[in-house]
Design a protein around this motif. Structure first.
Motif, PDB file in Angstrom:
ATOM      1  N   MET A   1       0.843  -1.090  -0.092  1.00 50.09           N
ATOM      2  CA  MET A   1       0.029  -0.115  -0.095  1.00 50.09           C
ATOM      3  C   MET A   1       0.808   1.210  -0.138  1.00 50.09           C
ATOM      4  O   MET A   1       1.868   1.246   0.661  1.00 50.09           O
ATOM      5  N   ASN A   2       0.533   2.141  -0.631  1.00 44.30           N
ATOM      6  CA  ASN A   2       1.517   3.531  -0.894  1.00 44.30           C
ATOM      7  C   ASN A   2       1.031   4.496   0.231  1.00 44.30           C
ATOM      8  O   ASN A   2       1.822   5.329   0.073  1.00 44.30           O
ATOM      9  N   ARG A   3      -0.300   4.302   0.672  1.00 43.02           N
ATOM     10  CA  ARG A   3      -0.557   5.583   1.596  1.00 43.02           C
ATOM     11  C   ARG A   3      -1.468   5.046   2.679  1.00 43.02           C
ATOM     12  O   ARG A   3      -2.052   4.132   2.520  1.00 43.02           O
ATOM     13  N   ARG A   4      -1.271   5.660   3.973  1.00 45.35           N
ATOM     14  CA  ARG A   4      -2.021   5.390   5.136  1.00 45.35           C
ATOM     15  C   ARG A   4      -2.343   6.562   5.743  1.00 45.35           C
ATOM     16  O   ARG A   4      -1.455   7.668   5.562  1.00 45.35           O
TER      17      ARG A   4
ATOM     18  N   TYR B   1       6.719   2.294   9.205  1.00 46.73           N
ATOM     19  CA  TYR B   1       6.153   2.590   7.821  1.00 46.73           C
ATOM     20  C   TYR B   1       7.452   2.760   6.951  1.00 46.73           C
ATOM     21  O   TYR B   1       7.506   2.118   5.864  1.00 46.73           O
TER      22      TYR B   1
ATOM     23  N   VAL C   1       6.348   1.903   2.733  1.00 51.87           N
ATOM     24  CA  VAL C   1       5.256   2.995   2.570  1.00 51.87           C
ATOM     25  C   VAL C   1       5.680   4.064   1.945  1.00 51.87           C
ATOM     26  O   VAL C   1       6.553   4.539   2.479  1.00 51.87           O
ATOM     27  N   LYS C   2       4.876   4.545   1.159  1.00 53.97           N
ATOM     28  CA  LYS C   2       5.506   5.684   0.267  1.00 53.97           C
ATOM     29  C   LYS C   2       5.329   7.184   1.001  1.00 53.97           C
ATOM     30  O   LYS C   2       5.842   8.071   0.940  1.00 53.97           O
ATOM     31  N   GLU C   3       4.030   7.057   1.540  1.00 51.43           N
ATOM     32  CA  GLU C   3       3.506   8.261   2.317  1.00 51.43           C
ATOM     33  C   GLU C   3       2.696   7.994   3.174  1.00 51.43           C
ATOM     34  O   GLU C   3       1.824   7.053   3.127  1.00 51.43           O
ATOM     35  N   TYR C   4       2.453   8.827   4.223  1.00 44.48           N
ATOM     36  CA  TYR C   4       1.457   8.431   5.205  1.00 44.48           C
ATOM     37  C   TYR C   4       0.932  10.014   5.755  1.00 44.48           C
ATOM     38  O   TYR C   4       1.528  10.859   5.906  1.00 44.48           O
TER      39      TYR C   4
ATOM     40  N   SER D   1      12.045   9.629   6.788  1.00 40.32           N
ATOM     41  CA  SER D   1      10.841  10.326   6.226  1.00 40.32           C
ATOM     42  C   SER D   1      11.010  11.796   6.485  1.00 40.32           C
ATOM     43  O   SER D   1      11.793  12.157   7.356  1.00 40.32           O
TER      44      SER D   1
END
Length: 93
Positions: free
Chosen positions: A1-4, A23, A28-31, A51
């Motif tokens: 999943m790429n975003r949270r 993350y 994960v790319k972005e949250y 991050s």
């Protein structure tokens, strides 16, 4: 999943601390964290084994986090369907 997206009420420190590290490890790319006490969305981009906060989504290019903050503040003044309609007009501009 790429975003949270996580809603932080009592877990804000946890979301910014150990969850952030998790993350990063998971790739994960972005949250985003929703700070309900301050009515603020904080977005983080994960890159280069770390991050950083960002003011624009990297996963949803062109989406300014300030727009989400404006929408969040509007939920205190108008109902959610009106906020949704307002957001649609912003996306169409």
């Amino acid at each position: 999943m790429n975003r949270r997206l996580y809603v932080a009420n009592t877990s804000l420190a946890d979301d910014q601390g150990k969850k952030r590290l998790l993350y990063e490890d998971l790739g994960v790319k972005e949250y985003w964290i929703l700070n309900v006490q301050n009515m603020q969305v904080m977005a983080f981009v994960i890159e280069n084994q770390g991050s950083r906060r960002t003011i624009e989504s990297q996963v949803l290019p062109g989406l300014a986090i300030s727009l989400l903050n404006d929408a969040l503040r509007r939920t205190r003044q108008i109902n959610q369907s009106q906020v949704g309609a307002w957001l649609l007009t912003q996306f169409q501009q």
